[in-house]
Design a protein around this motif. Structure first.
Motif, mmCIF file in Angstrom:
data_model
loop_
_atom_site.group_PDB
_atom_site.id
_atom_site.type_symbol
_atom_site.label_atom_id
_atom_site.label_comp_id
_atom_site.label_asym_id
_atom_site.label_seq_id
_atom_site.Cartn_x
_atom_site.Cartn_y
_atom_site.Cartn_z
ATOM 1 N N MET A 105 0.848 -1.168 0.000
ATOM 2 C CA MET A 105 0.000 0.000 0.000
ATOM 3 C C MET A 105 0.902 1.242 0.000
ATOM 4 S SD MET A 105 -3.057 1.101 2.654
ATOM 5 C CE MET A 105 -2.479 -0.059 3.829
ATOM 6 N N HIS A 106 0.620 2.164 -0.925
ATOM 7 C CA HIS A 106 1.387 3.406 -1.016
ATOM 8 C C HIS A 106 1.084 4.281 0.192
ATOM 9 C CE1 HIS A 106 3.670 6.496 -3.020
ATOM 10 N NE2 HIS A 106 2.740 7.361 -2.667
ATOM 11 N N THR A 107 2.149 4.810 0.799
ATOM 12 C CA THR A 107 2.030 5.551 2.046
ATOM 13 C C THR A 107 2.816 6.848 1.978
ATOM 14 O OG1 THR A 107 1.921 3.452 3.226
ATOM 15 C CG2 THR A 107 2.466 5.389 4.533
ATOM 16 N N ILE A 108 2.266 7.902 2.535
ATOM 17 C CA ILE A 108 3.003 9.128 2.776
ATOM 18 C C ILE A 108 2.949 9.366 4.276
ATOM 19 C CG2 ILE A 108 3.167 11.614 2.399
ATOM 20 C CD1 ILE A 108 1.808 11.172 -0.331
ATOM 21 N N ALA A 109 4.124 9.515 4.878
ATOM 22 C CA ALA A 109 4.195 9.740 6.321
ATOM 23 C C ALA A 109 4.962 11.018 6.609
ATOM 24 C CB ALA A 109 4.880 8.564 7.010
ATOM 25 N N ASP A 110 4.576 11.667 7.670
ATOM 26 C CA ASP A 110 5.300 12.813 8.194
ATOM 27 C C ASP A 110 5.700 12.406 9.602
ATOM 28 O OD1 ASP A 110 6.244 15.571 8.276
ATOM 29 O OD2 ASP A 110 4.633 15.898 9.712
ATOM 30 N N VAL A 158 20.061 7.553 7.324
ATOM 31 C CA VAL A 158 19.285 6.307 7.255
ATOM 32 C C VAL A 158 18.229 6.416 6.155
ATOM 33 C CG1 VAL A 158 17.586 4.885 8.503
ATOM 34 C CG2 VAL A 158 19.690 5.650 9.657
ATOM 35 N N ILE A 159 17.529 7.527 6.128
ATOM 36 C CA ILE A 159 16.466 7.727 5.145
ATOM 37 C C ILE A 159 17.044 7.745 3.733
ATOM 38 C CG2 ILE A 159 14.694 9.332 4.335
ATOM 39 C CD1 ILE A 159 14.455 10.223 7.353
ATOM 40 N N GLU A 160 18.145 8.464 3.530
ATOM 41 C CA GLU A 160 18.773 8.533 2.208
ATOM 42 C C GLU A 160 19.170 7.149 1.712
ATOM 43 O OE1 GLU A 160 22.008 11.321 2.426
ATOM 44 O OE2 GLU A 160 20.644 13.013 2.776
ATOM 45 N N SER A 220 17.762 4.429 2.326
ATOM 46 C CA SER A 220 16.582 3.594 2.059
ATOM 47 C C SER A 220 16.164 3.629 0.596
ATOM 48 C CB SER A 220 15.403 4.047 2.924
ATOM 49 O OG SER A 220 14.836 5.257 2.409
ATOM 50 N N GLY A 221 16.501 4.717 -0.088
ATOM 51 C CA GLY A 221 16.072 4.870 -1.480
ATOM 52 C C GLY A 221 14.655 5.396 -1.618
ATOM 53 N N LEU A 222 13.967 5.627 -0.505
ATOM 54 C CA LEU A 222 12.604 6.154 -0.557
ATOM 55 C C LEU A 222 12.640 7.657 -0.839
ATOM 56 C CD1 LEU A 222 10.969 4.340 2.487
ATOM 57 C CD2 LEU A 222 10.785 3.742 0.070
ATOM 58 N N LYS A 223 11.571 8.157 -1.410
ATOM 59 C CA LYS A 223 11.443 9.587 -1.637
ATOM 60 C C LYS A 223 11.156 10.256 -0.302
ATOM 61 C CE LYS A 223 9.098 11.063 -5.238
ATOM 62 N NZ LYS A 223 7.950 11.478 -6.077
ATOM 63 N N PHE A 224 11.863 11.379 -0.032
ATOM 64 C CA PHE A 224 11.662 12.070 1.232
ATOM 65 C C PHE A 224 11.909 13.556 1.068
ATOM 66 C CE2 PHE A 224 16.154 11.362 1.039
ATOM 67 C CZ PHE A 224 16.711 12.479 1.652
ATOM 68 N N SER A 225 11.425 14.310 2.038
ATOM 69 C CA SER A 225 11.634 15.745 2.073
ATOM 70 C C SER A 225 11.727 16.178 3.535
ATOM 71 C CB SER A 225 10.476 16.469 1.380
ATOM 72 O OG SER A 225 10.624 17.859 1.490
ATOM 73 N N TRP A 242 4.080 0.900 2.541
ATOM 74 C CA TRP A 242 3.816 0.965 3.986
ATOM 75 C C TRP A 242 4.938 0.320 4.798
ATOM 76 C CZ3 TRP A 242 -0.194 2.828 7.119
ATOM 77 C CH2 TRP A 242 -0.184 2.357 8.440
ATOM 78 N N ASP A 243 5.283 -0.923 4.458
ATOM 79 C CA ASP A 243 6.291 -1.641 5.242
ATOM 80 C C ASP A 243 7.655 -0.967 5.165
ATOM 81 O OD1 ASP A 243 4.452 -3.558 6.094
ATOM 82 O OD2 ASP A 243 4.878 -4.889 4.403
ATOM 83 N N ALA A 244 8.017 -0.459 3.994
ATOM 84 C CA ALA A 244 9.315 0.205 3.828
ATOM 85 C C ALA A 244 9.362 1.496 4.632
ATOM 86 C CB ALA A 244 9.584 0.477 2.354
ATOM 87 N N VAL A 245 8.291 2.269 4.609
ATOM 88 C CA VAL A 245 8.238 3.521 5.372
ATOM 89 C C VAL A 245 8.356 3.231 6.867
ATOM 90 C CG1 VAL A 245 6.718 5.439 6.035
ATOM 91 C CG2 VAL A 245 6.992 4.827 3.619
ATOM 92 N N CYS A 246 7.611 2.260 7.353
ATOM 93 C CA CYS A 246 7.665 1.919 8.776
ATOM 94 C C CYS A 246 9.042 1.369 9.159
ATOM 95 C CB CYS A 246 6.563 0.932 9.132
ATOM 96 S SG CYS A 246 4.916 1.687 9.071
ATOM 97 N N ARG A 247 9.643 0.596 8.279
ATOM 98 C CA ARG A 247 10.972 0.048 8.547
ATOM 99 C C ARG A 247 12.005 1.172 8.696
ATOM 100 N NH1 ARG A 247 11.037 -3.452 4.868
ATOM 101 N NH2 ARG A 247 11.777 -2.103 3.205
ATOM 102 N N VAL A 248 11.926 2.180 7.838
ATOM 103 C CA VAL A 248 12.873 3.298 7.915
ATOM 104 C C VAL A 248 12.699 4.074 9.217
ATOM 105 C CG1 VAL A 248 13.509 5.509 6.871
ATOM 106 C CG2 VAL A 248 13.208 3.501 5.441
ATOM 107 N N MET A 249 11.465 4.279 9.645
ATOM 108 C CA MET A 249 11.253 4.979 10.913
ATOM 109 C C MET A 249 11.847 4.172 12.067
ATOM 110 S SD MET A 249 7.564 6.891 10.455
ATOM 111 C CE MET A 249 6.616 5.485 9.864
#
Length: 105
Positions: free
Chosen positions: A1-6, A28-30, A32-37, A49-56
């Motif tokens: 599931m596509h997720t956007i988290a703050d 850590v975030i960089e 991961s390869g995920l898009k971030f700001s 979802w799982d990748a975002v939660c894993r990075v946090m």
């Protein structure tokens, strides 16, 4: 599931300046390869979802590894099923377009 988290990682029990801890989270975030700001009070991150939660989780682990005894994180997570994937830029663009119409009027 596509997720956007703050999320905002808050190192506790350390010095008043937490910049070094936040820089480590950004590393850590960089990786991961995920898009971030990053912004002044946290980071927006986008992906599965799982990748975002894993990075946090990895941010928590990294801050603890630096000797921080306690970490608190504030998290807001959004998902959608009623539209095709909408990314962080799309969400901002929609609001900017509305404001541009206001200015043109």
């Amino acid at each position: 599931m596509h997720t956007i988290a703050d999320f905002c990682v808050i190192p506790m029990g350390v010095t008043a300046s937490v910049s070094e801890y936040i820089a480590e989270c950004q590393r850590v975030i960089e990786k991961s390869g995920l898009k971030f700001s990053m912004h002044s009070y946290g980071t927006n991150i986008e992906g599965d979802w799982d990748a975002v939660c894993r990075v946090m989780k990895e941010c928590h682990e990294a801050v603890h590894a630096m000797g921080c005894p306690r970490v608190s994180t504030s998290i807001r997570i959004g998902t959608r099923t009623d539209k095709a994937e909408q990314n962080m830029e799309d969400k901002v663009k929609v609001v900017q377009e509305i404001l541009a119409k206001d200015r043109a009027a």
